[in-house]
Design a protein around this motif. Structure first.
Motif, short mmCIF file in Angstrom:
data_model
loop_
_atom_site.label_atom_id
_atom_site.label_comp_id
_atom_site.label_asym_id
_atom_site.label_seq_id
_atom_site.Cartn_x
_atom_site.Cartn_y
_atom_site.Cartn_z
N UNK A 32 0.84 -1.19 0.00
CA UNK A 32 0.00 0.00 0.00
C UNK A 32 0.88 1.25 0.00
N UNK A 33 2.19 1.05 -0.11
CA UNK A 33 3.17 2.14 -0.10
C UNK A 33 3.53 2.49 -1.54
N UNK A 34 3.10 3.67 -1.99
CA UNK A 34 3.34 4.05 -3.37
C UNK A 34 4.82 4.32 -3.66
N UNK A 35 5.58 4.71 -2.65
CA UNK A 35 7.02 4.88 -2.83
C UNK A 35 7.68 3.54 -3.16
N UNK A 36 7.33 2.51 -2.41
CA UNK A 36 7.84 1.17 -2.69
C UNK A 36 7.36 0.70 -4.06
N UNK A 37 6.11 0.97 -4.38
CA UNK A 37 5.58 0.57 -5.69
C UNK A 37 6.38 1.22 -6.81
N UNK A 38 6.72 2.48 -6.66
CA UNK A 38 7.49 3.19 -7.70
C UNK A 38 8.86 2.53 -7.89
N UNK A 39 9.51 2.17 -6.78
CA UNK A 39 10.81 1.51 -6.88
C UNK A 39 10.68 0.13 -7.52
N UNK A 40 9.63 -0.60 -7.16
CA UNK A 40 9.42 -1.94 -7.73
C UNK A 40 9.11 -1.85 -9.23
N UNK A 41 8.32 -0.86 -9.62
CA UNK A 41 8.02 -0.66 -11.04
C UNK A 41 9.30 -0.37 -11.83
N UNK A 42 10.22 0.36 -11.22
CA UNK A 42 11.50 0.66 -11.89
C UNK A 42 12.30 -0.61 -12.15
N UNK A 43 12.05 -1.65 -11.34
CA UNK A 43 12.72 -2.94 -11.54
C UNK A 43 11.89 -3.86 -12.44
N UNK A 44 10.83 -3.31 -13.01
CA UNK A 44 9.93 -4.03 -13.91
C UNK A 44 9.14 -5.13 -13.22
N UNK A 45 8.87 -4.91 -11.93
CA UNK A 45 7.96 -5.79 -11.19
C UNK A 45 6.55 -5.25 -11.38
N UNK A 46 5.57 -6.05 -11.04
CA UNK A 46 4.17 -5.64 -11.10
C UNK A 46 3.71 -5.37 -9.68
N UNK A 47 2.81 -4.40 -9.49
CA UNK A 47 2.39 -4.01 -8.15
C UNK A 47 0.88 -3.99 -8.04
N UNK A 48 0.42 -4.36 -6.85
CA UNK A 48 -1.01 -4.32 -6.54
C UNK A 48 -1.13 -3.92 -5.08
N UNK A 49 -2.15 -3.11 -4.77
CA UNK A 49 -2.33 -2.73 -3.37
C UNK A 49 -3.37 -3.64 -2.70
N UNK A 50 -3.62 -3.42 -1.43
CA UNK A 50 -4.50 -4.27 -0.64
C UNK A 50 -5.95 -4.21 -1.07
N UNK A 51 -6.31 -3.21 -1.87
CA UNK A 51 -7.68 -3.08 -2.36
C UNK A 51 -7.84 -3.59 -3.78
N UNK A 52 -6.77 -4.16 -4.34
CA UNK A 52 -6.86 -4.72 -5.68
C UNK A 52 -6.51 -3.75 -6.79
N UNK A 53 -6.06 -2.55 -6.44
CA UNK A 53 -5.64 -1.59 -7.46
C UNK A 53 -4.31 -2.04 -8.04
N UNK A 54 -4.27 -2.26 -9.33
CA UNK A 54 -3.02 -2.60 -10.00
C UNK A 54 -2.28 -1.30 -10.27
N UNK A 55 -1.10 -1.18 -9.70
CA UNK A 55 -0.30 0.03 -9.81
C UNK A 55 0.66 -0.17 -10.98
N UNK A 56 0.66 0.82 -11.88
CA UNK A 56 1.46 0.69 -13.09
C UNK A 56 2.20 1.99 -13.38
N UNK A 57 3.03 1.96 -14.41
CA UNK A 57 3.74 3.19 -14.80
C UNK A 57 2.77 4.26 -15.28
N UNK A 58 1.57 3.83 -15.68
CA UNK A 58 0.56 4.79 -16.14
C UNK A 58 -0.12 5.54 -15.00
#
Length: 147
Positions: A71-97
């Motif tokens: 649920x941490x968008x800072x962590x999600x941003x770093x993970x996206x930079x490593x080309x990982x996929x991210x999802x939060x606890x509510x099912x929102x798929x976090x992407x580069x978009x």
């Protein structure tokens, strides 16, 4: 592909483990010393309580094609930079978009809370949120396995 969970304060750890197990995927659940978790299937990693210890562990162990639950968008941003996929606890798929919009909204909300000393209570979690999380996690897994 593996699943990495930022488990501190995460309400969907059990669902993530159940889903990983049903798909025969490796899952790392990262928590700090103040939380107790045990599971026969998942690898439980305990880090110290310093700020962002779990985040740094996760980003250092995430790889291209992994799924990070946070649920941490800072962590999600770093993970996206490593080309990982991210999802939060509510099912929102976090992407580069959508990450920039999410980070901007987080910053604005922090400023408002600081300025007005106004902090809201978290609403009780609804079963529909768990269902959406599981549905979207399975969607991500199926999408990645099909590639």
């Amino acid at each position: 592909m593996k699943i990495l969970v930022d488990a501190d304060g995460c309400p969907v750890v059990d669902i993530a483990i159940k889903t990983a197990k049903s798909c025969d995927l490796e899952i790392l659940v990262v928590k700090n010393f103040s939380h107790y978790l045990a599971d026969d299937y998942a690898t439980i990693v305990t880090v110290d309580q310093s700020a962002d210890s779990a985040d740094y562990y996760i980003v250092n162990h995430a790889a291209k094609g992994d799924i990070v639950i946070t649920q941490d968008y800072g962590l999600a941003a770093m993970a996206l930079a490593k080309e990982a996929f991210c999802i939060n606890q509510n099912g929102l798929i976090i992407s580069s978009e959508n990450i920039q919009q999410l980070l901007t909204r987080r910053h604005i909300n922090q400023e408002i809370r600081r300025k007005h000393h106004k902090y809201t209570k978290f609403k009780k979690r609804e079963p529909e949120q768990d269902a959406k999380f599981e549905r979207n996690l399975r969607y991500l897994i199926e999408k990645l396995l099909a590639e």
